[in-house]
Design a protein around this motif. Structure first.
Motif, PDB file in Angstrom:
ATOM      1  N   VAL A   1      -6.538  20.797  14.201  1.00 41.74           N
ATOM      2  CA  VAL A   1      -7.425  19.631  14.234  1.00 41.74           C
ATOM      3  C   VAL A   1      -8.204  19.589  15.544  1.00 41.74           C
ATOM      4  O   VAL A   1      -9.406  19.317  15.562  1.00 41.74           O
ATOM      5  N   ARG A   2      -7.514  19.900  16.670  1.00 38.80           N
ATOM      6  CA  ARG A   2      -8.164  19.885  17.975  1.00 38.80           C
ATOM      7  C   ARG A   2      -9.306  20.894  18.025  1.00 38.80           C
ATOM      8  O   ARG A   2     -10.410  20.583  18.476  1.00 38.80           O
ATOM      9  N   THR A   3      -9.069  22.121  17.539  1.00 34.08           N
ATOM     10  CA  THR A   3     -10.133  23.141  17.567  1.00 34.08           C
ATOM     11  C   THR A   3     -11.288  22.743  16.661  1.00 34.08           C
ATOM     12  O   THR A   3     -12.448  22.974  16.985  1.00 34.08           O
ATOM     13  N   LYS A   4     -10.966  22.136  15.532  1.00 32.11           N
ATOM     14  CA  LYS A   4     -12.019  21.719  14.608  1.00 32.11           C
ATOM     15  C   LYS A   4     -12.913  20.658  15.235  1.00 32.11           C
ATOM     16  O   LYS A   4     -14.144  20.725  15.140  1.00 32.11           O
ATOM     17  N   THR A   5     -12.304  19.664  15.899  1.00 34.39           N
ATOM     18  CA  THR A   5     -13.099  18.616  16.537  1.00 34.39           C
ATOM     19  C   THR A   5     -13.908  19.173  17.706  1.00 34.39           C
ATOM     20  O   THR A   5     -15.056  18.772  17.922  1.00 34.39           O
TER      21      THR A   5
ATOM     22  N   GLN B   1       0.852  -1.183   0.000  1.00 36.82           N
ATOM     23  CA  GLN B   1       0.000   0.000   0.000  1.00 36.82           C
ATOM     24  C   GLN B   1       0.887   1.232   0.000  1.00 36.82           C
ATOM     25  O   GLN B   1       1.795   1.357   0.818  1.00 36.82           O
ATOM     26  N   THR B   2       0.645   2.139  -0.930  1.00 33.22           N
ATOM     27  CA  THR B   2       1.501   3.314  -1.048  1.00 33.22           C
ATOM     28  C   THR B   2       1.038   4.453  -0.149  1.00 33.22           C
ATOM     29  O   THR B   2       1.819   5.026   0.577  1.00 33.22           O
ATOM     30  N   SER B   3      -0.235   4.769  -0.208  1.00 31.28           N
ATOM     31  CA  SER B   3      -0.715   5.900   0.591  1.00 31.28           C
ATOM     32  C   SER B   3      -1.267   5.403   1.916  1.00 31.28           C
ATOM     33  O   SER B   3      -1.942   4.391   1.983  1.00 31.28           O
ATOM     34  N   ARG B   4      -0.958   6.133   2.956  1.00 29.32           N
ATOM     35  CA  ARG B   4      -1.461   5.774   4.278  1.00 29.32           C
ATOM     36  C   ARG B   4      -2.141   6.977   4.898  1.00 29.32           C
ATOM     37  O   ARG B   4      -1.789   8.122   4.616  1.00 29.32           O
ATOM     38  N   LYS B   5      -3.086   6.724   5.764  1.00 28.81           N
ATOM     39  CA  LYS B   5      -3.789   7.800   6.454  1.00 28.81           C
ATOM     40  C   LYS B   5      -2.824   8.507   7.400  1.00 28.81           C
ATOM     41  O   LYS B   5      -2.010   7.864   8.063  1.00 28.81           O
ATOM     42  N   LYS B   6      -2.935   9.820   7.450  1.00 24.75           N
ATOM     43  CA  LYS B   6      -2.026  10.597   8.282  1.00 24.75           C
ATOM     44  C   LYS B   6      -2.307  10.318   9.759  1.00 24.75           C
ATOM     45  O   LYS B   6      -3.439  10.395  10.207  1.00 24.75           O
ATOM     46  N   THR B   7      -1.263   9.989  10.497  1.00 28.25           N
ATOM     47  CA  THR B   7      -1.427   9.680  11.907  1.00 28.25           C
ATOM     48  C   THR B   7      -1.186  10.931  12.750  1.00 28.25           C
ATOM     49  O   THR B   7      -0.622  11.926  12.271  1.00 28.25           O
ATOM     50  N   THR B   8      -1.564  10.854  14.010  1.00 29.54           N
ATOM     51  CA  THR B   8      -1.381  12.010  14.901  1.00 29.54           C
ATOM     52  C   THR B   8       0.092  12.251  15.194  1.00 29.54           C
ATOM     53  O   THR B   8       0.503  13.366  15.457  1.00 29.54           O
ATOM     54  N   ARG B   9       0.909  11.227  15.131  1.00 28.78           N
ATOM     55  CA  ARG B   9       2.343  11.380  15.380  1.00 28.78           C
ATOM     56  C   ARG B   9       3.022  12.230  14.322  1.00 28.78           C
ATOM     57  O   ARG B   9       3.910  13.019  14.618  1.00 28.78           O
ATOM     58  N   SER B  10       2.605  12.041  13.075  1.00 27.52           N
ATOM     59  CA  SER B  10       3.267  12.738  11.976  1.00 27.52           C
ATOM     60  C   SER B  10       2.811  14.190  11.834  1.00 27.52           C
ATOM     61  O   SER B  10       3.364  14.934  11.032  1.00 27.52           O
ATOM     62  N   ARG B  11       1.835  14.607  12.610  1.00 22.63           N
ATOM     63  CA  ARG B  11       1.341  15.982  12.521  1.00 22.63           C
ATOM     64  C   ARG B  11       2.256  16.958  13.250  1.00 22.63           C
ATOM     65  O   ARG B  11       2.811  16.645  14.298  1.00 22.63           O
TER      66      ARG B  11
END
Length: 88
Positions: A70-74, A52-62
């Motif tokens: 992201v926190r304010t949006k949620t 698999q080439t594309s992966r979902k962005k994790t919280t660590r990589s942010r």
């Protein structure tokens, strides 16, 4: 009286047979594979799965700013979901 009974019985039998015929589930036969299709399926199973080439962005990589965004949006989204006493 027997004539009416015969008529009613024949109508009921006709309706019931029609109803049974419509509700009966018929299984569809699967179409037989052609030799080329069969070969393609076997080859697909034997070939190693591609990575698999594309992966979902994790919280660590942010980055920290992105985390904040992201926190304010949620938080905004959760607040919009609240109704009644929880909102007050």
């Amino acid at each position: 009286m027997s004539i009416v009974e015969d008529i009613v019985k024949s109508v009921v039998d006709g309706v019931m047979s029609e109803f049974k015929r419509k509700t009966r589930r018929t299984r569809r036969k699967r179409r037989a594979l052609t030799p080329t299709e069969r070969l393609q399926r076997i080859e697909k199973l034997l070939k190693a799965a591609s990575r698999q080439t594309s992966r979902k962005k994790t919280t660590r990589s942010r980055s920290t700013t992105q985390k904040r965004r992201v926190r304010t949006k949620t938080q905004r989204h959760r607040r919009s979901l609240r109704t009644g006493k929880a909102r007050r």
